[in-house]
Design a protein around this motif. Structure first.
Motif, PDB file in Angstrom:
ATOM      1  N   SER A 141      -5.919  18.576   6.290  1.00 58.15           N
ATOM      2  CA  SER A 141      -7.106  18.223   5.733  1.00 58.15           C
ATOM      3  C   SER A 141      -7.299  16.976   5.220  1.00 58.15           C
ATOM      4  N   SER A 142      -6.201  16.302   4.392  1.00 60.14           N
ATOM      5  CA  SER A 142      -6.280  14.984   4.081  1.00 60.14           C
ATOM      6  C   SER A 142      -6.056  14.242   5.206  1.00 60.14           C
ATOM      7  N   ILE A 143      -5.206  14.222   6.204  1.00 64.58           N
ATOM      8  CA  ILE A 143      -5.086  13.450   7.253  1.00 64.58           C
ATOM      9  C   ILE A 143      -6.516  13.280   8.021  1.00 64.58           C
ATOM     10  N   LYS A 144      -6.966  14.589   8.231  1.00 63.71           N
ATOM     11  CA  LYS A 144      -8.359  14.592   9.132  1.00 63.71           C
ATOM     12  C   LYS A 144      -9.339  13.703   8.408  1.00 63.71           C
ATOM     13  N   PHE A 145      -9.405  14.022   7.173  1.00 65.42           N
ATOM     14  CA  PHE A 145     -10.574  13.263   6.540  1.00 65.42           C
ATOM     15  C   PHE A 145     -10.431  11.670   6.358  1.00 65.42           C
ATOM     16  N   ILE A 146      -9.242  11.332   6.271  1.00 65.82           N
ATOM     17  CA  ILE A 146      -8.848   9.952   6.123  1.00 65.82           C
ATOM     18  C   ILE A 146      -9.219   9.396   7.516  1.00 65.82           C
ATOM     19  N   GLU A 147      -8.713   9.944   8.783  1.00 66.94           N
ATOM     20  CA  GLU A 147      -8.964   9.778   9.904  1.00 66.94           C
ATOM     21  C   GLU A 147     -10.541   9.371  10.290  1.00 66.94           C
ATOM     22  N   ASP A 148     -11.381  10.665   9.756  1.00 68.19           N
ATOM     23  CA  ASP A 148     -12.703  10.568   9.955  1.00 68.19           C
ATOM     24  C   ASP A 148     -13.269   9.307   9.325  1.00 68.19           C
ATOM     25  N   PHE A 149     -12.996   9.109   8.055  1.00 68.12           N
ATOM     26  CA  PHE A 149     -13.573   8.125   7.227  1.00 68.12           C
ATOM     27  C   PHE A 149     -13.270   6.543   7.981  1.00 68.12           C
ATOM     28  N   TYR A 150     -12.020   6.472   8.435  1.00 70.73           N
ATOM     29  CA  TYR A 150     -11.686   5.291   9.124  1.00 70.73           C
ATOM     30  C   TYR A 150     -12.609   4.936  10.491  1.00 70.73           C
ATOM     31  N   PHE A 189     -12.696   0.942  11.234  1.00 71.31           N
ATOM     32  CA  PHE A 189     -11.530   0.359  10.967  1.00 71.31           C
ATOM     33  C   PHE A 189     -10.452   0.587  11.966  1.00 71.31           C
ATOM     34  N   PRO A 190      -9.409  -0.249  11.986  1.00 70.01           N
ATOM     35  CA  PRO A 190      -8.225   0.168  13.025  1.00 70.01           C
ATOM     36  C   PRO A 190      -7.835   1.445  12.432  1.00 70.01           C
ATOM     37  N   PRO A 191      -6.859   2.111  13.282  1.00 74.38           N
ATOM     38  CA  PRO A 191      -6.149   3.282  12.980  1.00 74.38           C
ATOM     39  C   PRO A 191      -5.419   3.228  11.797  1.00 74.38           C
ATOM     40  N   LYS A 192      -5.619   4.102  11.051  1.00 76.74           N
ATOM     41  CA  LYS A 192      -4.870   4.259   9.560  1.00 76.74           C
ATOM     42  C   LYS A 192      -3.320   4.352   9.847  1.00 76.74           C
ATOM     43  N   TRP A 193      -2.828   5.351  10.734  1.00 76.66           N
ATOM     44  CA  TRP A 193      -1.555   5.498  10.892  1.00 76.66           C
ATOM     45  C   TRP A 193      -0.897   4.888  11.899  1.00 76.66           C
ATOM     46  N   SER A 194       0.499   4.088  11.657  1.00 69.98           N
ATOM     47  CA  SER A 194       1.183   3.687  12.787  1.00 69.98           C
ATOM     48  C   SER A 194       1.738   4.798  13.492  1.00 69.98           C
ATOM     49  N   LYS A 195       2.086   4.478  14.724  1.00 72.25           N
ATOM     50  CA  LYS A 195       2.814   5.329  15.616  1.00 72.25           C
ATOM     51  C   LYS A 195       4.234   6.088  14.777  1.00 72.25           C
ATOM     52  N   HIS A 196       4.863   4.896  14.154  1.00 70.85           N
ATOM     53  CA  HIS A 196       5.996   5.593  13.283  1.00 70.85           C
ATOM     54  C   HIS A 196       5.711   6.635  12.389  1.00 70.85           C
ATOM     55  N   GLN A 197       4.381   6.311  11.474  1.00 66.49           N
ATOM     56  CA  GLN A 197       3.944   7.260  10.620  1.00 66.49           C
ATOM     57  C   GLN A 197       3.555   8.689  11.263  1.00 66.49           C
ATOM     58  N   LEU A 198       2.572   8.549  12.230  1.00 67.74           N
ATOM     59  CA  LEU A 198       2.355   9.432  13.092  1.00 67.74           C
ATOM     60  C   LEU A 198       3.375  10.419  13.122  1.00 67.74           C
ATOM     61  N   SER A 199       4.557  10.160  13.869  1.00 72.14           N
ATOM     62  CA  SER A 199       5.793  10.836  13.938  1.00 72.14           C
ATOM     63  C   SER A 199       6.300  11.502  12.868  1.00 72.14           C
ATOM     64  N   ARG A 200       5.782  11.222  11.633  1.00 68.62           N
ATOM     65  CA  ARG A 200       6.423  11.837  10.276  1.00 68.62           C
ATOM     66  C   ARG A 200       5.321  12.544   9.596  1.00 68.62           C
ATOM     67  N   LEU A 201       4.129  12.877  10.302  1.00 65.50           N
ATOM     68  CA  LEU A 201       3.222  13.458   9.671  1.00 65.50           C
ATOM     69  C   LEU A 201       3.153  15.035  10.130  1.00 65.50           C
ATOM     70  N   ASN A 261       0.837  -1.108   0.142  1.00 64.00           N
ATOM     71  CA  ASN A 261       0.167   0.156   0.027  1.00 64.00           C
ATOM     72  C   ASN A 261       0.790   1.295   0.145  1.00 64.00           C
ATOM     73  N   PHE A 262       0.291   2.170  -0.831  1.00 64.55           N
ATOM     74  CA  PHE A 262       1.274   3.353  -0.752  1.00 64.55           C
ATOM     75  C   PHE A 262       0.547   4.777  -0.385  1.00 64.55           C
ATOM     76  N   SER A 263      -0.558   4.500   0.156  1.00 64.95           N
ATOM     77  CA  SER A 263      -1.050   6.020   0.728  1.00 64.95           C
ATOM     78  C   SER A 263      -0.346   6.457   1.759  1.00 64.95           C
ATOM     79  N   GLY A 264       0.053   5.653   2.622  1.00 69.18           N
ATOM     80  CA  GLY A 264       1.035   6.090   3.896  1.00 69.18           C
ATOM     81  C   GLY A 264       2.282   6.811   3.391  1.00 69.18           C
ATOM     82  N   HIS A 265       2.828   6.300   2.266  1.00 66.35           N
ATOM     83  CA  HIS A 265       4.131   6.897   1.756  1.00 66.35           C
ATOM     84  C   HIS A 265       3.693   8.260   1.204  1.00 66.35           C
ATOM     85  N   HIS A 266       2.562   8.246   0.410  1.00 63.37           N
ATOM     86  CA  HIS A 266       2.251   9.653  -0.008  1.00 63.37           C
ATOM     87  C   HIS A 266       2.152  10.667   0.871  1.00 63.37           C
TER      88      HIS A 266
END
Length: 240
Positions: A211-220, A225-237, A25-30
């Motif tokens: 805005s994108s992060i907030k929208f995706i989290e709202d959708f999840y 669904f389980p949280p979209k972002w891992s702790k490691h990803q959150l630290s990089r957002l 999956n590449f959404s997190g990398h984007h």
């Protein structure tokens, strides 16, 4: 027939091999890229309060437009990944009625959904099939992302206009001015058009990613669904 008995020993060498299937999956990398670009644009604005070189101005613009484009890429990749998860019936849908991923998988085979539906229509489709609460299309975060996608489209399919006869560019201004009026590109000039010059600063890059992060989290959250972002990803957002 009598059994046949063999004397001696037989040596058998067995070689076993397996091929693992991996789905990337590449959404997190984007999204991590969008946050990175936003941070880089902030660094330039912080360090250069006066006139900057053309080279650095180009770099700044690249970071801002990059943040906008890959923020929307993350939005689209995310919902496409959800449809693929339904098709594969993987763990994302393990707690759902099994008919839901089946219906989504069927919809994904329809050309009108996979290729012709807009990004936001895909999100609305998934919520409707899963019988989850729909987005309020007139408020945040839906409206922010709708505006963001229009901005991305205006950049990717850019058509120049005379600043004395703005049409589509004025529509972008009307959509974004209230969101960015206090966060104008500091390297623009007083007589510059709002789009594509005044609006393309760190404020816009940060708004795009957040805005994108907030929208995706709202959708999840709506989907359960389980949280979209891992702790490691959150630290990089972070965007600043």
């Amino acid at each position: 027939m009598a059994d046949k008995h063999l004397k001696g020993s037989i040596k058998v060498n067995l070689t076993l091999s397996a091929t693992a299937s991996i789905k990337t999956n590449f959404s997190g990398h984007h999204m991590v890229s969008a946050a990175h670009f936003a941070r880089q644009s902030a660094i330039i604005e912080k360090n250069y309060k006066n006139e900057i070189t053309d080279e650095l101005r180009t770099e700044h613009r690249a970071y801002v437009t990059g943040a906008i484009i890959v923020s929307v890429a993350s939005l689209e990749a995310t919902i496409n990944e959800v449809f693929i998860s339904a098709t594969d019936n993987d763990n994302l849908f393990k707690d759902f009625d099994p008919t839901i991923p089946k219906v989504l998988a069927e919809f994904w085979t329809w050309n009108i959904v996979e290729r012709k539906s807009s990004i936001l229509e895909k999100y609305r489709c998934v919520l409707a099939v899963a019988n989850k609460e729909a987005f309020d299309r007139g408020n945040s975060p839906y409206q922010d992302v709708d505006d963001l996608i229009q901005l991305r489209n205006a950049l990717v399919h850019y058509k120049p206009e005379w600043d004395t006869d703005l049409k589509n560019h004025k529509k972008i201004e009307d959509r974004l001015e209230k969101r960015l009026k206090t966060r104008i590109n500091p390297f623009s000039h007083a007589n510059d058009a709002f789009f594509p010059k005044k609006c393309l600063g760190h404020g816009c890059a940060e708004w795009s990613a957040r805005s994108s992060i907030k929208f995706i989290e709202d959708f999840y959250n709506r989907m359960g669904f389980p949280p979209k972002w891992s702790k490691h990803q959150l630290s990089r957002l972070k965007t600043t």
